[in-house]
Design an enzyme around this catalytic site. Sequence first.
Site, PDB file in Angstrom:
ATOM      1  N   GLN A 193      -7.671  55.349  -7.251  1.00  0.00           N
ATOM      2  CA  GLN A 193      -8.799  56.089  -7.833  1.00  0.00           C
ATOM      3  C   GLN A 193     -10.070  55.924  -7.002  1.00  0.00           C
ATOM      4  OE1 GLN A 193      -6.857  53.832  -9.374  1.00  0.00           O
ATOM      5  NE2 GLN A 193      -7.999  52.493 -10.764  1.00  0.00           N
ATOM      6  N   GLN A 270       0.186  33.888   6.321  1.00  0.00           N
ATOM      7  CA  GLN A 270       0.313  35.315   6.056  1.00  0.00           C
ATOM      8  C   GLN A 270       1.162  35.575   4.818  1.00  0.00           C
ATOM      9  OE1 GLN A 270      -2.392  36.010   8.110  1.00  0.00           O
ATOM     10  NE2 GLN A 270      -1.412  37.971   7.758  1.00  0.00           N
ATOM     11  N   HIS A 273      -0.524  36.065   1.342  1.00  0.00           N
ATOM     12  CA  HIS A 273      -1.193  37.283   0.910  1.00  0.00           C
ATOM     13  C   HIS A 273      -0.439  38.017  -0.187  1.00  0.00           C
ATOM     14  CE1 HIS A 273      -4.613  37.919   3.618  1.00  0.00           C
ATOM     15  NE2 HIS A 273      -3.887  37.373   4.575  1.00  0.00           N
ATOM     16  N   GLU A 339       1.193  43.638  13.184  1.00  0.00           N
ATOM     17  CA  GLU A 339      -0.235  43.664  12.846  1.00  0.00           C
ATOM     18  C   GLU A 339      -0.947  42.510  13.546  1.00  0.00           C
ATOM     19  OE1 GLU A 339      -3.071  43.395   8.845  1.00  0.00           O
ATOM     20  OE2 GLU A 339      -1.010  42.655   8.787  1.00  0.00           O
ATOM     21  N   HIS A 340      -0.429  41.311  13.377  1.00  0.00           N
ATOM     22  CA  HIS A 340      -0.944  40.106  14.047  1.00  0.00           C
ATOM     23  C   HIS A 340       0.171  39.526  14.908  1.00  0.00           C
ATOM     24  CE1 HIS A 340      -2.829  40.254   9.952  1.00  0.00           C
ATOM     25  NE2 HIS A 340      -3.941  40.074  10.643  1.00  0.00           N
ATOM     26  N   ASP A 373      -8.932  36.396  10.812  1.00  0.00           N
ATOM     27  CA  ASP A 373      -9.198  36.865   9.459  1.00  0.00           C
ATOM     28  C   ASP A 373     -10.659  36.681   9.078  1.00  0.00           C
ATOM     29  OD1 ASP A 373      -6.627  37.685   8.951  1.00  0.00           O
ATOM     30  OD2 ASP A 373      -6.020  35.845   7.935  1.00  0.00           O
ATOM     31  N   HIS A 432     -11.785  88.102  25.636  1.00  0.00           N
ATOM     32  CA  HIS A 432     -12.368  86.880  26.189  1.00  0.00           C
ATOM     33  C   HIS A 432     -13.043  87.189  27.531  1.00  0.00           C
ATOM     34  CE1 HIS A 432     -10.044  84.896  23.118  1.00  0.00           C
ATOM     35  NE2 HIS A 432     -10.397  83.685  23.540  1.00  0.00           N
TER      36      HIS A 432
END
Length: 440
Positions: A193, A270, A273, A339-340, A373, A432
């Site tokens: 949302q 990690q 998370h 990602e890492h 991080d 053109h």
Amino acid sequence: MISRIDLRGRTLSRRELLAELPRAEVDVEHAGAQVAPILEAVRDQGAAALRDLAERFDGVRPEYLRVPAQALADALDQLDPQVRAALEETIVRVRTVHAAQRPTDFTVEVAPGAQVRQRWIPVRRVGLYVPGGLAVYPSSVVMNVVAAQEAGVGALAVASPPQKDRGGLPDATVLATCALLGVDEVYAVGGAQAVAMFAYGAVGETAADGDVLCEPVDVVTGPGNVYVAAAKRLVRGVVGIDSEAGPTEIAVLADGTADPVHVAADLISQAEHDPLAASVLVTPSIELAGAVESKLVDLVEATTHRARVATSLSGTQSAIVLVNDLEAGLAVVNAYGAEHLEIQTADAAAVAERVTSAGAIFVGPFSPVSLGDYMAGSNHVLPTGGCAHFTSGLGVHSFVRAVQVIEYDADALGAVADRIVAFADAEGLPAHGDAVRARF
């Protein structure tokens, strides 16, 4: 605790290698079907829908969807001094790195009187999303806001989920970080949302909301769960997005010189998370693999979120991948596109130079992902799920556009007029060419 994938003695094509490697199963398409009605409700009903959705998903119906200025000021006043000092140091370092990312304009003289200039123009307004589910992320406020500020964005809005135990306000440290950065447009709105509110804007419901609660933005950035990713996918084209960020992931490329305690601790960091977070060790050392497995047992038992960590490490998205040698290990991590990516090998800096796909690369034993991080100065909003093959992490570039400015004088246009006409005729677009002839 964590499975093994043994690739030793096997020669695999890239397609076969990708099929062998662990990855979190995230069904964004399925989530999109669930998210679509949410986007439609917010677009059509604005603040009224946002309150209904907060009650449904967050267990609280916020009186104020836009966080009052006093709540921001109070959060900063009440911020723990040590946390404030850490945030201030992070802001300085992240700002220093991102200031260096600003692209420069240039001018090219193609021929006498023929000039093409390139200008970098920041987007008008951005919406920055900060998660607040299993954990809260004031660090993400810093990463998103500082990058946009250094790009020169004129208007910034932040959204973070309302918290039931705070009467519908977002996390206090998130609010304090916004105040510290001078951001006064903050919304107690979470999930898909929030993405819808930023993309479409939202009409108000109450006097406190005003006729318009939130104006639409040009770009939406920030990490989130699969529903946030699905919402971003659905509004892409209405607004720009940074990426469809999925569950976080770490890959560690390590040889026998690596400290198994460091490796195990980083895998756990990690996994903390999210139960879907991916932790992958790639190594040619069977001794290191065994030592890391042993350390994981002890360290997981001692960590605060042990159940979440254990679920993550034992999931199909996490594994220890055994390879023949470091060369094979590089092939694996380049195919994985983490990602890492940590490099814990002999001559780690030279090995890191050979990495071609990663959101961010952490070199050597004293550059853990936790540093990135929070306080390395780099940005921690990074591509996941293999998207590092084709996209970058968040930065100044995420909030600017390159606009080319063309300026020719009469002689310069005349010098190429016949060639333009020939080109236009060859493409079957004679008007053109006529547009050029009309000038002479």
